[in-house]
Design a protein around this motif. Structure first.
Motif, PDB file in Angstrom:
ATOM      1  N   CYS A 192      54.386  28.625  43.445  1.00 56.01           N
ATOM      2  CA  CYS A 192      53.496  27.602  42.892  1.00 56.01           C
ATOM      3  C   CYS A 192      52.602  27.004  43.967  1.00 56.01           C
ATOM      4  O   CYS A 192      51.425  26.712  43.722  1.00 56.01           O
ATOM      5  CB  CYS A 192      54.305  26.493  42.236  1.00 56.01           C
ATOM      6  N   ILE A 193      53.159  26.822  45.160  1.00 58.65           N
ATOM      7  CA  ILE A 193      52.359  26.248  46.245  1.00 58.65           C
ATOM      8  C   ILE A 193      51.244  27.217  46.631  1.00 58.65           C
ATOM      9  O   ILE A 193      50.086  26.817  46.822  1.00 58.65           O
ATOM     10  CB  ILE A 193      53.255  25.903  47.460  1.00 58.65           C
ATOM     11  N   LEU A 194      51.582  28.504  46.695  1.00 52.98           N
ATOM     12  CA  LEU A 194      50.551  29.495  47.041  1.00 52.98           C
ATOM     13  C   LEU A 194      49.408  29.472  46.025  1.00 52.98           C
ATOM     14  O   LEU A 194      48.233  29.451  46.406  1.00 52.98           O
ATOM     15  CB  LEU A 194      51.162  30.897  47.097  1.00 52.98           C
ATOM     16  N   VAL A 195      49.766  29.459  44.755  1.00 59.45           N
ATOM     17  CA  VAL A 195      48.716  29.444  43.726  1.00 59.45           C
ATOM     18  C   VAL A 195      47.916  28.141  43.812  1.00 59.45           C
ATOM     19  O   VAL A 195      46.684  28.147  43.732  1.00 59.45           O
ATOM     20  CB  VAL A 195      49.332  29.612  42.316  1.00 59.45           C
ATOM     21  N   LEU A 250      37.871  43.740  31.028  1.00 62.06           N
ATOM     22  CA  LEU A 250      39.087  44.499  31.321  1.00 62.06           C
ATOM     23  C   LEU A 250      39.757  44.032  32.610  1.00 62.06           C
ATOM     24  O   LEU A 250      40.953  44.229  32.807  1.00 62.06           O
ATOM     25  CB  LEU A 250      38.773  45.993  31.429  1.00 62.06           C
ATOM     26  N   MET A 251      38.970  43.434  33.496  1.00 64.33           N
ATOM     27  CA  MET A 251      39.558  42.877  34.717  1.00 64.33           C
ATOM     28  C   MET A 251      40.099  41.481  34.437  1.00 64.33           C
ATOM     29  O   MET A 251      41.255  41.179  34.688  1.00 64.33           O
ATOM     30  CB  MET A 251      38.472  42.727  35.799  1.00 64.33           C
ATOM     31  N   GLU A 252      39.214  40.630  33.932  1.00 65.28           N
ATOM     32  CA  GLU A 252      39.547  39.209  33.826  1.00 65.28           C
ATOM     33  C   GLU A 252      40.724  38.962  32.894  1.00 65.28           C
ATOM     34  O   GLU A 252      41.660  38.255  33.247  1.00 65.28           O
ATOM     35  CB  GLU A 252      38.330  38.434  33.321  1.00 65.28           C
ATOM     36  N   VAL A 253      40.685  39.570  31.713  1.00 70.11           N
ATOM     37  CA  VAL A 253      41.667  39.207  30.692  1.00 70.11           C
ATOM     38  C   VAL A 253      43.098  39.606  31.084  1.00 70.11           C
ATOM     39  O   VAL A 253      43.969  38.731  31.150  1.00 70.11           O
ATOM     40  CB  VAL A 253      41.252  39.775  29.319  1.00 70.11           C
ATOM     41  N   ILE A 288      38.800  34.903  36.882  1.00 64.59           N
ATOM     42  CA  ILE A 288      40.260  34.782  36.826  1.00 64.59           C
ATOM     43  C   ILE A 288      40.686  33.433  37.396  1.00 64.59           C
ATOM     44  O   ILE A 288      41.472  32.700  36.792  1.00 64.59           O
ATOM     45  CB  ILE A 288      40.930  35.944  37.591  1.00 64.59           C
ATOM     46  N   TRP A 289      40.137  33.111  38.552  1.00 65.61           N
ATOM     47  CA  TRP A 289      40.467  31.833  39.203  1.00 65.61           C
ATOM     48  C   TRP A 289      40.162  30.663  38.265  1.00 65.61           C
ATOM     49  O   TRP A 289      40.913  29.694  38.179  1.00 65.61           O
ATOM     50  CB  TRP A 289      39.661  31.724  40.500  1.00 65.61           C
TER      51      TRP A 289
END
Lengths: 276, 298
Positions: A16-19, B85-88, B168-169
């Motif tokens: 969790c810390i890494l994320v 196809l990458m993100e999901v 994604i982030w």
């Protein structure tokens, strides 16, 4: 067994810390860059993480070039009217769809569901033409326009009213309340939490909206925070401290409000998003 | 069975009148803002917008013919699908794992949740700007940390993946919160029973969590695919018009914007957005059929 549990907990915290760090780095880098000078921000050898002196130049230049007060005002008005219209119309329609029986109801509700399945870009050209025909380009009304009503919000509020117990309504009616009274004094207050959820959801997405504000409001004084950032990017492509300072000024109020009301925000967006 | 004809009671009449009064603002709005525009856009796609915005010329299927022969449109379709196809899948897997990890009483749980959800409240324009800076090939943080000289966003081969990373982030926290609320609906006794039977860790995840969470997973999947197929903000903000990788990253919605509002060819823009509509409809139908095979509603 105890030792194993401790190891598992430690591994979970580590993950969790890494994320969390990954999530925070872009924001931290935004802040750090905004306080640097241009040469500092592009210095590679040695690479500088923290600014040697915390300069506010980038902020003052950006605030001189962009009228942030006006941008805040436009964005705030956009959010305010989108939320007001969405909550008001959806509360009324949601109640009628959930609790009243009338001819034509099912057909009308299928239209609501139909709208939810259609990608919103398909509405944009005609909406733009309408706004320009009524002469509302570069106005707050133009910004708010596509959000005057909400199919999704109507659906959300209908679900909320459907879960409320029937007896309350019947008791109110026996006491002589007519339909608007029952709605206003008994049912609507009970659906308050869903209205708040819809309001927060609408506010966040109005704030994040980029394409529509770029299309309808092109005058410098009528931009929103998002569309102003987009415009700025085309102008100063290499002045990273200034770009980051502007991004920071644009994002900070929402982030502060979010951190204060994080529980309501997360629940509001998740319960709305979870029913989309 | 024939229903006895009954007189319209005053209650029924009231419900009819008030029902319509309550829905009229919403329905009028939906018809004017959404329903009519659908047909207008389809209609517009059979027209060519005259030069300098002068008049509309009926061209029949010409826009569609042009579109099917337009390699840029095919490339945009490919870019859009590649991005989705990458993100999901990646964002769903990461957020599912995080949700399972966070679905327990532990210290710092709400702090983690708050941090991971943070990108959701940031303006995509600002998010894209800071990532562009992180990805900068000469002075960017990423290349410095990795010790590389990669052109993350100007190399045509990898730019679309870099944009997917930003996508994604941005979405992990949101998906995770949806999964968390799904997980909280799974009764704890299932896990207790499984523990007694000796199933732990991954076995529990695979045999209990996955099937019971499948409606939520399905829901997130369908909404995320539809969302990803409409990607615009990130690409618009990250890719300059002069960027050599633009052609390999521009999405369908980007092309729609480009043609409709920069080149003012609304006819062609409409044809592109109709293609997007068809694509999204196909995905929706495909998923509705497919869900019967793997979603367990109890």
């Amino acid at each position: 067994m105890e030792a194993k549990k401790k190891i598992v907990t430690a591994v979970i915290h580590l993950a969790c810390i890494l994320v969390s760090i990954t999530m925070l780095i872009p924001f931290l880098w935004m802040v750090l860059t905004a306080f640097k000078s241009v040469p500092e921000s592009t210095q590679v050898d040695p690479f500088i993480i923290f600014p040697t002196v915390w300069r506010t130049e980038a902020f003052s230049v950006v605030m001189e070039n962009m009228n942030f007060l006006l941008l805040y005002k436009n964005t705030l008005l956009l959010i305010f009217f989108r939320v007001l219209c969405a909550v008001l119309t959806a509360t009324l329609a949601g109640y009628a769809f959930a609790r009243l029986n009338f001819k034509g109801k099912n057909f009308m509700f299928s239209m609501v569901l139909f709208q939810m399945m259609i990608p919103s870009q398909i509405f944009i050209i005609p909406q733009y033409i309408m706004v320009s025909k009524i002469g509302a380009l570069n106005s707050i009304f133009g910004l708010v326009f596509p959000g005057l009503v909400t199919a999704f919000g109507t659906f959300l509020l209908k679900q909320a009213y459907m879960t409320l117990p029937k007896d309350l309504e019947e008791a109110a009616r026996l006491d002589g309340c007519n339909i608007p009274q029952t709605f206003l004094f008994i049912m609507a207050p009970l659906a308050r939490s869903s209205m708040v959820a819809l309001g927060i959801f609408t506010a966040v997405f109005a704030f994040k909206d980029l394409m529509w504000p770029m299309i309808v409001n092109t005058e410098k004084d009528m931009l929103t925070l998002s569309s102003a950032l987009a415009k700025m990017q085309g102008q100063y492509t290499t002045n990273f401290p200034q770009l980051m300072a502007a991004s920071l000024i644009a994002c900070l109020p929402m982030i502060v409000i979010y951190v204060i009301f994080q529980k309501q925000f997360i629940e509001g967006i998740a319960t709305s998003g979870g029913k989309l | 069975m024939a229903k006895p004809k009954k007189k319209v009671t005053s209650q029924e009449r009231n419900e009819f009148i008030w029902g319509w009064i309550f829905i009229i603002p919403t329905m009028l709005g939906l018809i004017i803002l959404n329903i009519i525009p659908i047909f207008q856009t389809i209609y517009q796609s059979f027209f060519k917008t005259g030069d300098f915005g002068r008049g509309n010329i009926f061209v029949g299927l010409e826009n569609y013919q042009k579109m099917f022969g337009d390699s840029q449109v095919w490339q945009a379709l490919l870019n859009t699908v590649k991005y989705a196809l990458m993100e999901v899948p990646v964002s769903i897997i990461i957020s599912l794992v995080l949700a399972v990890l966070l679905n327990r009483k532990m210290k710092g749980r709400s702090v983690y949740r708050t941090i991971m959800f943070l990108p959701m409240v940031a303006a995509p324009a600002a998010v894209a700007m800071v990532w562009r800076w992180l990805f900068n090939s000469d002075f960017g943080l990423l290349n410095h940390v990795l010790g590389t000289k990669i052109n993350w966003i100007s190399s045509p081969d990898i730019a679309i993946y870099s944009i997917a990373v930003i996508g994604i982030w941005s979405i992990i926290g949101y998906n995770m919160v949806l999964f968390l609320s799904g997980l909280q609906e799974i009764p704890g006794d299932y896990y207790e029973a499984a523990s007694i039977d000796g199933a732990t860790g991954f076995k529990q995840f695979w045999h209990i969590t996955c099937p019971l969470l499948s409606p939520t997973i399905f829901f997130v999947l369908i909404t995320r695919i539809i969302g990803a197929l409409q990607v615009f903000d990130l690409i618009f903000m990250v890719m300059d018009r002069a960027n050599p990788a633009l052609i390999k990253t521009q999405s369908l919605v980007y092309l729609f914007y480009e043609y409709s509002f920069r080149q003012k060819n609304q006819g062609y823009g409409s044809a592109i957005v109709v293609l997007l509509l068809i694509l999204i409809m196909l995905v929706t139908v495909f998923q509705m059929v497919g869900q019967k095979k793997w979603v367990h509603y109890n």
